[in-house]
Design a protein around this motif. Structure first.
Motif, PDB file in Angstrom:
ATOM      1  N   GLY A 174      -5.297 -12.900  -8.602  1.00 42.38           N
ATOM      2  CA  GLY A 174      -5.284 -12.291  -9.927  1.00 42.38           C
ATOM      3  C   GLY A 174      -3.894 -11.964 -10.427  1.00 42.38           C
ATOM      4  N   LEU A 175      -3.769 -10.789 -11.020  1.00 45.18           N
ATOM      5  CA  LEU A 175      -2.506 -10.378 -11.615  1.00 45.18           C
ATOM      6  C   LEU A 175      -1.400 -10.240 -10.579  1.00 45.18           C
ATOM      7  CD1 LEU A 175      -0.819  -9.466 -14.020  1.00 45.18           C
ATOM      8  CD2 LEU A 175      -1.805  -7.164 -13.776  1.00 45.18           C
ATOM      9  N   ALA A 176      -1.724  -9.752  -9.385  1.00 44.78           N
ATOM     10  CA  ALA A 176      -0.710  -9.617  -8.339  1.00 44.78           C
ATOM     11  C   ALA A 176      -0.092 -10.967  -8.003  1.00 44.78           C
ATOM     12  CB  ALA A 176      -1.315  -8.982  -7.087  1.00 44.78           C
ATOM     13  N   LYS A 177      -0.918 -11.995  -7.895  1.00 41.92           N
ATOM     14  CA  LYS A 177      -0.414 -13.344  -7.611  1.00 41.92           C
ATOM     15  C   LYS A 177       0.439 -13.861  -8.765  1.00 41.92           C
ATOM     16  CE  LYS A 177      -1.834 -18.058  -6.402  1.00 41.92           C
ATOM     17  NZ  LYS A 177      -0.883 -18.669  -7.349  1.00 41.92           N
ATOM     18  N   ASP A 178      -0.061 -13.693  -9.985  1.00 45.51           N
ATOM     19  CA  ASP A 178       0.684 -14.180 -11.149  1.00 45.51           C
ATOM     20  C   ASP A 178       2.043 -13.488 -11.268  1.00 45.51           C
ATOM     21  OD1 ASP A 178      -1.429 -15.815 -11.714  1.00 45.51           O
ATOM     22  OD2 ASP A 178      -2.262 -14.545 -13.309  1.00 45.51           O
ATOM     23  N   TYR A 179       2.086 -12.199 -10.970  1.00 43.33           N
ATOM     24  CA  TYR A 179       3.326 -11.426 -11.059  1.00 43.33           C
ATOM     25  C   TYR A 179       4.340 -11.896 -10.008  1.00 43.33           C
ATOM     26  CZ  TYR A 179       6.348  -7.304 -10.507  1.00 43.33           C
ATOM     27  OH  TYR A 179       7.422  -6.449 -10.376  1.00 43.33           O
ATOM     28  N   ILE A 180       3.900 -12.061  -8.767  1.00 41.14           N
ATOM     29  CA  ILE A 180       4.812 -12.546  -7.723  1.00 41.14           C
ATOM     30  C   ILE A 180       5.263 -13.968  -8.026  1.00 41.14           C
ATOM     31  CG2 ILE A 180       4.987 -13.173  -5.280  1.00 41.14           C
ATOM     32  CD1 ILE A 180       3.200 -10.772  -4.644  1.00 41.14           C
ATOM     33  N   ASP A 181       4.335 -14.798  -8.507  1.00 41.89           N
ATOM     34  CA  ASP A 181       4.702 -16.166  -8.889  1.00 41.89           C
ATOM     35  C   ASP A 181       5.764 -16.155  -9.983  1.00 41.89           C
ATOM     36  OD1 ASP A 181       2.968 -17.266  -7.072  1.00 41.89           O
ATOM     37  OD2 ASP A 181       1.399 -17.745  -8.524  1.00 41.89           O
ATOM     38  N   PHE A 182       5.658 -15.210 -10.913  1.00 36.44           N
ATOM     39  CA  PHE A 182       6.653 -15.114 -11.983  1.00 36.44           C
ATOM     40  C   PHE A 182       8.025 -14.750 -11.411  1.00 36.44           C
ATOM     41  CE2 PHE A 182       9.038 -12.405 -14.933  1.00 36.44           C
ATOM     42  CZ  PHE A 182       9.296 -13.343 -15.929  1.00 36.44           C
ATOM     43  N   ILE A 183       8.059 -13.799 -10.473  1.00 40.83           N
ATOM     44  CA  ILE A 183       9.339 -13.410  -9.865  1.00 40.83           C
ATOM     45  C   ILE A 183       9.975 -14.595  -9.142  1.00 40.83           C
ATOM     46  CG2 ILE A 183      10.420 -11.939  -8.108  1.00 40.83           C
ATOM     47  CD1 ILE A 183       8.425  -9.776  -8.829  1.00 40.83           C
ATOM     48  N   LEU A 184       9.167 -15.460  -8.561  1.00 36.93           N
ATOM     49  CA  LEU A 184       9.687 -16.610  -7.834  1.00 36.93           C
ATOM     50  C   LEU A 184       9.951 -17.809  -8.742  1.00 36.93           C
ATOM     51  CD1 LEU A 184       7.463 -16.394  -4.629  1.00 36.93           C
ATOM     52  CD2 LEU A 184       9.864 -15.723  -4.871  1.00 36.93           C
ATOM     53  N   SER A 185       9.584 -17.700 -10.005  1.00 36.91           N
ATOM     54  CA  SER A 185       9.823 -18.785 -10.966  1.00 36.91           C
ATOM     55  C   SER A 185      11.289 -18.774 -11.401  1.00 36.91           C
ATOM     56  CB  SER A 185       8.924 -18.599 -12.182  1.00 36.91           C
ATOM     57  OG  SER A 185       9.401 -17.516 -12.991  1.00 36.91           O
TER      58      SER A 185
END
Length: 289
Positions: free
Chosen positions: A262-273
């Motif tokens: 969910g949001l936790a995954k999307d947020y971490i993915d954004f930091i790694l983008s």
């Protein structure tokens, strides 16, 4: 009343009733239409822990929420130990840490998953008025274990050294304790602060002070000393951390219970983008990809 007048009156009443029915239907349809346009349900996650990771986490959260109106990412500090415990106990969705898990934490929270979000150098800082510009790792260790107590013992003026460090919840302290101190005790007179910012402020306003902070906290209010190891003196810079030549460096983490969703995954993915890693660099850290 004649039949014609009665017809007109009944016809008018009929039209009025029809109009009311049409209006009610229109209003009802309007209500249904508004329900269809209700904003998406807000998703909230809590992110807590390391004050070293905190600036990146907060800026990334702000940027993510700017383009995702249904996201509510609540970021707070408290130290690496606080972050690990919070995510382990389920009171936070993501725990930030500037150190790896301790063996006791791994045993207590076996389902925690580590995500490396940045690489950081730890700068050893002094008051800008201090003439000392470099220290060896052995000298830094000597200052922090109490063997060296005056700046004149390391090439400075005759002035008592005021030792400033972090509190026991700090991941920066834990890394410093293991890497620099080699697990020797800190001097009992050490002043303990609960954040990088508090250490920096204390050193800034105390002429004889020494402290250590994440590289991203450096500014003109304090002076970072170069660090010597194996006869080589290296400046505390982002470039030297990236090159692997600055000795006091470590990875920064976010922990989740199991793989994030969910949001936790999307947020971490954004930091790694690329956009997230640009924030990492802007805050004085080294990107991981």
């Amino acid at each position: 009343m004649n039949r014609s007048s009665s017809f007109r009156k009944s016809g008018f009443t009929g039209l009025l009733l029809v109009g009311l029915v049409v209006l009610a239907a229109a209003l009802c349809c309007g209500c249904i239409g508004n329900q269809d346009q209700t904003p998406a349900e807000v998703q909230t996650i809590a992110v807590t822990g390391s004050t070293t990771v905190l600036p990146v986490a907060q800026l990334a959260a702000d940027e993510y929420m700017r383009t995702h109106s249904s996201a509510d990412i609540q970021v707070s500090g408290g130290g690496s130990s606080v972050g690990v415990q919070a995510v382990g106990e389920g009171t936070a969705d993501i725990g930030m840490a500037s150190r790896d898990l301790k063996s006791a934490e791994t045993e207590k929270y076996p389902s925690l998953v580590k995500h490396t979000v940045a690489i950081d150098g730890i700068a050893v800082i002094v008051n800008p008025a201090n003439a000392v510009s470099s220290l060896s790792l052995d000298q830094i260790k000597g200052i922090y274990n109490g063997t060296i107590t005056n700046w004149n013992q390391v090439g400075g003026a005759s002035q008592e050294i005021v030792v400033v460090g972090r509190d026991s919840a700090s991941g920066t302290r834990e890394f410093f304790y293991e890497f620099v101190m080699k697990k020797e005790d800190f001097v009992p007179t050490q002043i303990e602060k609960n954040s990088n910012g508090a250490v920096k402020q204390t050193v800034q306003h105390t002429p004889g002070a020494i402290g250590y902070v994440g590289l991203g906290y450096l500014d003109g209010t304090v002076k970072a000393v170069s660090v010597g190891t194996d006869g080589t003196v290296v400046e505390a810079t982002l470039e030297n951390v990236r090159a692997g030549t600055y000795p006091i460096a470590r990875e920064l983490y976010m922990f989740t219970t199991g793989e994030p969703t969910g949001l936790a995954k999307d947020y971490i993915d954004f930091i790694l983008s690329p956009d997230g890693q640009a924030i990492v660099e802007e805050e004085g850290f080294v990107r991981v990809n």
